[in-house]
Design a protein around this motif. Sequence first.
Motif, PDB file in Angstrom:
ATOM      1  N   PRO A   1     -10.881  -2.970   5.579  1.00 17.94           N
ATOM      2  CA  PRO A   1      -9.703  -2.141   5.291  1.00 17.94           C
ATOM      3  C   PRO A   1      -9.283  -1.263   6.462  1.00 17.94           C
ATOM      4  O   PRO A   1      -8.098  -0.940   6.594  1.00 17.94           O
ATOM      5  CB  PRO A   1     -10.162  -1.289   4.096  1.00 17.94           C
TER       6      PRO A   1
ATOM      7  N   HIS B   1      -0.539   2.013  -3.563  1.00 11.52           N
ATOM      8  CA  HIS B   1      -1.982   2.175  -3.326  1.00 11.52           C
ATOM      9  C   HIS B   1      -2.781   1.466  -4.427  1.00 11.52           C
ATOM     10  O   HIS B   1      -3.858   1.921  -4.807  1.00 11.52           O
ATOM     11  CB  HIS B   1      -2.388   3.646  -3.273  1.00 11.52           C
TER      12      HIS B   1
ATOM     13  N   GLU C   1      -6.174  -3.863  -2.891  1.00 14.53           N
ATOM     14  CA  GLU C   1      -7.315  -3.766  -1.975  1.00 14.53           C
ATOM     15  C   GLU C   1      -7.482  -5.092  -1.242  1.00 14.53           C
ATOM     16  O   GLU C   1      -7.596  -6.144  -1.884  1.00 14.53           O
ATOM     17  CB  GLU C   1      -8.580  -3.462  -2.771  1.00 14.53           C
TER      18      GLU C   1
ATOM     19  N   ARG D   1     -13.978  -9.054  -8.953  1.00 17.52           N
ATOM     20  CA  ARG D   1     -13.817  -8.916  -7.505  1.00 17.52           C
ATOM     21  C   ARG D   1     -14.953  -9.607  -6.767  1.00 17.52           C
ATOM     22  O   ARG D   1     -14.732 -10.336  -5.800  1.00 17.52           O
ATOM     23  CB  ARG D   1     -13.764  -7.432  -7.120  1.00 17.52           C
TER      24      ARG D   1
ATOM     25  N   THR E   1      -6.665  -2.824  -7.478  1.00 14.41           N
ATOM     26  CA  THR E   1      -7.830  -1.946  -7.510  1.00 14.41           C
ATOM     27  C   THR E   1      -8.400  -1.777  -8.907  1.00 14.41           C
ATOM     28  O   THR E   1      -9.552  -1.362  -9.053  1.00 14.41           O
ATOM     29  CB  THR E   1      -7.459  -0.559  -6.952  1.00 14.41           C
TER      30      THR E   1
ATOM     31  N   ASP F   1       0.825  -1.198   0.000  1.00 12.66           N
ATOM     32  CA  ASP F   1       0.000   0.000   0.000  1.00 12.66           C
ATOM     33  C   ASP F   1       0.867   1.260   0.000  1.00 12.66           C
ATOM     34  O   ASP F   1       0.533   2.255  -0.650  1.00 12.66           O
ATOM     35  CB  ASP F   1      -0.928  -0.017   1.217  1.00 12.66           C
TER      36      ASP F   1
ATOM     37  N   VAL G   1      -5.364 -10.067  -1.456  1.00 14.41           N
ATOM     38  CA  VAL G   1      -5.371  -8.696  -1.984  1.00 14.41           C
ATOM     39  C   VAL G   1      -5.515  -8.716  -3.497  1.00 14.41           C
ATOM     40  O   VAL G   1      -4.761  -9.407  -4.190  1.00 14.41           O
ATOM     41  CB  VAL G   1      -4.065  -7.967  -1.599  1.00 14.41           C
TER      42      VAL G   1
END
Length: 313
Positions: free
Chosen positions: A288, A103, A106, A254, A247, A99, A244
């Motif tokens: 999260p 970033h 997720e 997902r 994103t 992260d 994970v």
Amino acid sequence: MRRTASFVGSMIAAAIIFSQPAAAGWRDDLKVLRVGFLAGENPSYAVTRLESFRWQLQSGLAVPVELFPARSYSALIEAEASGRIQYAILSSLAFVALDERCHCGEPIAQPVTDAGSRGFRAMIVAKEDGPIRTLADAKGARLAIGARDSLSGRIAPFAGLASEGIEPDEYFARIIETKDAKAALDTLAAGEADLAVAWSTAPDPMSRASGSGPLGNIPVDGAEPLPPLRLIWQSDLVPFGPHVVRTDLPPEARAAILQTLLSLQASAPEAYDAVEAGFSGGFVEADPLLYRRFAASLAAARLSDSLTFTDQP
């Protein structure tokens, strides 16, 4: 009546027509889902071990799934950050590092214990009959900790204390390093320390429930029983390592991954055991916020630049 029936029929037909290309569209775009995991020194064996897990994911997504064995968490972080893989099975420390890097990941799901715990709490304990009753009393005392790379024995308690404004090296008179929390507790029991770190996954952190942590494991290990202990301090929950996804993964993919993971223990226990043998409670959707809090405590302790990515407490 015919006009109404015709209208309804047209709407149903339109829904079918427009839903099929949409469903096919994200699969065509994705083409293959690449899943990275820590394989250690024998990647061929590790890939074989996870075949049942790979097959369940592939069945749930209706998209080819390939396994990406990595020798280290650093390699997994690099692979997901660069987009070489879209899914990684990480430790909590490795996710924090990912992260910070991009970033781009997720946390989608995480394993839990049989009691439903999402993680563990680091603790500092003292002998119940001793003079130390609070963290304020502990100032100037001797603290036995785990090894430098121990998540539960050093990283988590030091991070938690730092987030409360306490610098352990300055607060305690002496830091006694041992190999793990069990050894730290033995040091306390022997009178060579005034305090010791420990950890627990139990709702009651001082529980001696078997498997909940070093307090519960000692009778199983056949070691000498500990003296009665008092809880002096405990950290926020340190979450277990998450699964994970990137994103930029399509939301439909997902959702399919999450549904597959949430039902995995019940529908395919052998596949679940292959990927998360250490946690008997199955998967839950990841929170999260737990990982953000953990990252903040690491940042407060200035530990995030020297993480070793251990997976278990």
